[in-house]
Design a protein around this motif. Structure first.
Motif, mmCIF file in Angstrom:
data_model
loop_
_atom_site.group_PDB
_atom_site.id
_atom_site.type_symbol
_atom_site.label_atom_id
_atom_site.label_comp_id
_atom_site.label_asym_id
_atom_site.label_seq_id
_atom_site.Cartn_x
_atom_site.Cartn_y
_atom_site.Cartn_z
ATOM 1 N N PRO A 178 5.902 2.170 9.436
ATOM 2 C CA PRO A 178 5.019 2.530 8.336
ATOM 3 C C PRO A 178 4.214 1.314 7.849
ATOM 4 C CG PRO A 178 7.217 2.190 7.488
ATOM 5 C CD PRO A 178 7.279 1.967 8.994
ATOM 6 N N THR B 282 2.209 5.685 2.639
ATOM 7 C CA THR B 282 2.226 5.014 3.935
ATOM 8 C C THR B 282 1.447 5.804 4.977
ATOM 9 O OG1 THR B 282 4.260 6.138 4.601
ATOM 10 C CG2 THR B 282 4.498 3.986 3.536
ATOM 11 N N ALA B 283 1.012 5.070 5.988
ATOM 12 C CA ALA B 283 0.478 5.646 7.215
ATOM 13 C C ALA B 283 1.377 5.121 8.319
ATOM 14 C CB ALA B 283 -0.974 5.221 7.426
ATOM 15 N N SER B 284 1.969 6.028 9.074
ATOM 16 C CA SER B 284 2.973 5.632 10.064
ATOM 17 C C SER B 284 2.487 5.893 11.481
ATOM 18 C CB SER B 284 4.269 6.404 9.844
ATOM 19 O OG SER B 284 4.760 6.173 8.551
ATOM 20 N N ARG C 91 -5.494 -0.905 3.009
ATOM 21 C CA ARG C 91 -4.180 -1.205 3.585
ATOM 22 C C ARG C 91 -3.655 -2.376 2.774
ATOM 23 N NH1 ARG C 91 -2.309 -2.043 9.851
ATOM 24 N NH2 ARG C 91 -0.144 -2.486 9.341
ATOM 25 N N PHE D 221 -2.408 7.839 13.041
ATOM 26 C CA PHE D 221 -1.330 7.583 12.092
ATOM 27 C C PHE D 221 -1.069 8.839 11.269
ATOM 28 C CE2 PHE D 221 -3.447 3.619 12.941
ATOM 29 C CZ PHE D 221 -2.438 2.682 12.996
ATOM 30 N N THR D 222 0.195 9.079 10.930
ATOM 31 C CA THR D 222 0.561 10.153 10.015
ATOM 32 C C THR D 222 0.527 9.586 8.603
ATOM 33 O OG1 THR D 222 2.001 11.116 11.686
ATOM 34 C CG2 THR D 222 2.342 11.818 9.413
ATOM 35 N N LYS E 33 1.090 9.937 4.505
ATOM 36 C CA LYS E 33 1.800 10.618 3.416
ATOM 37 C C LYS E 33 1.602 9.776 2.165
ATOM 38 C CE LYS E 33 5.201 13.087 6.103
ATOM 39 N NZ LYS E 33 4.568 14.365 5.976
#
Length: 193
Positions: free
Chosen positions: A48, A41-43, A70, A127-128, A130
């Motif tokens: 997310p 994910t990119a939050s 995405r 975006f964060t 992970k």
């Protein structure tokens, strides 16, 4: 004049010998083990969004490229940039993301083992990210190879048990036939824009 032309081969011979000893490629790690399919994910805060990154890392040239998707809306970005190694098992990627021919953002992340952590910047939003590397299941590890006896005109022989089967009913009311279906997983790669 003759003196300088006789001296030229004597000067070039050691230089040519040393040039032949220089390797053409780095003998360090190639970091290809960091390449693969990363999913996660990119939050943006608590929201997310699912992403997938097909990443190719070349540590010898210091390049990285791939495709970022995405998965919730199907937006696909081609990615290219640099790879900087930290140690034998990790490094940093800095990728520019392109949608068609225009730059759509950047992805900066640390890749270590099966994890990719970093930041995705698009316009003014950050975006964060992970992601974890997903590995396709190996056919021999998912189900042991079993055989079932099949009788025919040539006697009894063993046939591998299929991973799934489909029952097909014929127009006759008394006979049903079971047809084995072999499912071979194939990796799906999104098209380059």
């Amino acid at each position: 004049m003759r003196r300088s032309s006789a001296l030229l081969p004597a000067l070039l011979l050691p230089a040519l010998t040393l040039a032949a000893c220089v390797p053409t490629q780095s003998r360090g790690p190639d970091y290809s083990a960091l390449s693969g399919n990363y999913v996660g994910t990119a939050s943006l805060g608590p929201i997310p969004a699912p992403y997938q990154l097909l990443l190719n890392v070349n540590g010898r040239t210091g390049r990285a490229d791939g495709v970022l998707t995405r998965t919730s809306n199907g937006n696909v970005y081609s990615a290219s940039g640099t790879f900087r190694p930290f140690d034998a098992n990790s490094g940093m990627i800095d990728l520019k993301l392109f949608s068609t021919s225009r730059q759509a953002g950047t992805l900066s992340a640390r890749v270590q083992g099966d994890k990719l952590d970093g930041f995705l910047k698009t316009g003014v939003l950050t975006f964060t990210v992970k992601l974890s590397r997903s590995r396709p299941p190996q056919p021999n590890q998912t189900q042991p190879n079993q055989t079932v006896p099949v009788s025919g005109n040539t006697g009894t022989r063993s046939v591998p048990t299929p991973s799934s089967s489909v029952t097909v009913e014929t127009t006759q009311t008394e006979t049903t036939t079971s047809v084995p279906v072999y499912v071979i997983p194939t990796p799906v790669t999104p098209p380059h824009p």
